[in-house]
Enzyme design. Structure first.
Site, PDB file in Angstrom:
ATOM      1  N   ASP A  78     -75.765  23.152  78.809  1.00  0.00           N
ATOM      2  CA  ASP A  78     -76.394  23.776  77.648  1.00  0.00           C
ATOM      3  C   ASP A  78     -75.163  23.915  76.395  1.00  0.00           C
ATOM      4  O   ASP A  78     -73.886  23.919  76.995  1.00  0.00           O
ATOM      5  CB  ASP A  78     -76.932  25.243  77.727  1.00  0.00           C
ATOM      6  CG  ASP A  78     -76.089  26.228  78.469  1.00  0.00           C
ATOM      7  OD1 ASP A  78     -74.896  25.666  79.404  1.00  0.00           O
ATOM      8  OD2 ASP A  78     -75.863  27.326  78.091  1.00  0.00           O
ATOM      9  N   GLU A 148     -75.028  28.578  80.760  1.00  0.00           N
ATOM     10  CA  GLU A 148     -73.848  28.784  80.841  1.00  0.00           C
ATOM     11  C   GLU A 148     -73.553  29.956  79.746  1.00  0.00           C
ATOM     12  O   GLU A 148     -72.829  30.733  79.829  1.00  0.00           O
ATOM     13  CB  GLU A 148     -72.980  27.902  81.256  1.00  0.00           C
ATOM     14  CG  GLU A 148     -71.686  28.345  81.531  1.00  0.00           C
ATOM     15  CD  GLU A 148     -70.621  28.815  80.467  1.00  0.00           C
ATOM     16  OE1 GLU A 148     -69.552  29.313  80.731  1.00  0.00           O
ATOM     17  OE2 GLU A 148     -70.826  28.340  79.048  1.00  0.00           O
TER      18      GLU A 148
END
Length: 382
Positions: A78, A148
């Site tokens: 991400d 994350e």
């Protein structure tokens, strides 16, 4: 009838630089990683030496060669929100342009765009090596995970560890967070909290009838401004701490004395102290105020005394440095797995609108990992 989104093809035989571009051009803001996870899973399906498992939008791939030692290598899929910086582009930064950059950027060839630094260049290197290394000197567990860049309870690595602890049986771990192709040991911990003041509402034309909660927050801001952050030496690395206001909210309307104010504080603490001690310290600094802990993540000690860590450091060269930001090496450390950060990209460009990674750092990280994992350096042993 809904139509499935076509899977974006990833060519793992491409160069790590081109693979970085492919990954970055697949938008994957936190919570929206399905397309990139689909692409990674589909690309890995062509490599029979890997056992591939998908959990949500997190992908794990393992070798099972019966080696004496196993290394976990991880990276998150991400990014923070895109802000006009996708699709990517190649650019050359002149000495003059580099000198004008407050981040101290080095002249050279770059790939510009969201995720190039944090951390799809690292993921690109990992995917290429996962596909190509059929006979590494250690068994490998590759981990590419979601969420994350958001709250800790959504972190794909943490969720995978809870659901599949067998995937976290390793002797050493490497996280591909940006380090400018240098080894950074451990990481600072992080606590986010809101500190409240309370008052009484009144019409602002008759302010004496109320108590202004925003004004009452002045001592909180004064303590923050007066705080002198510590530098703490841990196993030979100097970690710089930080205590900062990162947000403030309060107010009801333009003609109302506010009855509540909240100062959002972030405490970054060195790995010399456990999470509970760091939280106790934060509460002591703001004794007398109501505190709500929003998010907390423990620090990780450097882990450089582990034999595999020493071998890895010798293989890639340079002198280990501390990691100031929190990374998922802390999750490995909490599981008893020594871990380091090693990836392309300048951390100062992470999350920046002009996020960009030097191309030679991508190739340097690929070369360093490849040489160590194939035994091309003098330090690697099976």
């Amino acid at each position: 009838m809904s139509v499935a989104t076509p899977i974006v093809p990833l060519d793992l035989t491409a160069s790590s630089v081109e693979l970085t571009r492919m990954l970055c051009d697949i938008p994957s803001e936190s919570g929206d990683e399905a397309r990139i996870a689909d692409a990674v899973e589909a690309a890995l399906a062509h490599y029979p030496h890997l056992q591939v498992l998908r959990f949500g939008n997190t992908i794990a791939a393992r070798t099972t060669l019966g080696r004496a030692r196993r290394v976990a290598i991880a990276g998150h899929l991400d990014t923070v929100p895109i802000n006009g910086n996708v699709p990517t582009r190649f650019e050359t930064l002149s000495p003059e342009d580099a000198a004008a950059d407050v981040a101290g950027t080095i002249p050279g060839e770059y790939l510009w765009g969201r995720g190039t630094v944090d951390m799809k260049a690292g993921v690109a290197v990992q995917l290429k090596l996962a596909a190509e290394l059929v006979n590494p000197v250690v068994d490998l567990t590759w981990l590419w995970y979601e969420n994350e860049e958001t709250s800790a309870e959504l972190n794909g690595l943490g969720l995978l560890a809870a659901a599949h602890p067998e995937l976290f049986e390793a002797d050493f771990a490497i996280l591909g967070e940006p380090t400018m192709a240098q080894v950074e040991g451990g990481c600072n911990g992080s606590i986010r909290a809101e500190i409240y003041t309370h008052g009484r509402r009144a019409h602002s034309a008759r302010a004496w009838a109320g108590v202004n909660a925003i004004h009452a927050a002045a001592p909180i801001l004064a303590r923050l401004a007066a705080h002198e952050p510590a530098t703490v030496s841990v196993e030979g690395l100097d970690y710089r701490e930080g205590l900062n206001a990162v947000g403030i909210r309060g107010g009801v309307a333009g003609n109302v004395i506010p009855d509540e104010c909240a100062v959002h504080v972030n405490y970054r603490f060195a790995p010399d102290k456990p999470l509970e001690e760091a939280e106790a310290q934060l509460r002591a600094w703001f004794d007398g105020f109501e505190i709500d802990i929003l998010d907390r993540s423990g620090a990780a000690r450097p882990g450089l005394d582990a034999p595999l860590a020493q071998e890895f450091l010798r293989a890639v060269g340079g002198v280990a440095k501390p990691k100031y930001g929190w990374t998922d090496v802390a999750r490995f450390s909490a599981l008893g797995i020594p871990a380091v950060n090693y990836g392309p990209g300048d951390p100062q460009k992470a999350h920046a609108d002009d996020e960009r990674v030097r191309l030679d750092e991508i190739t340097a990280v690929e070369r360093g990992l490849r040489d160590w994992l194939t035994g091309e350096d003098a330090g690697a042993t099976a």
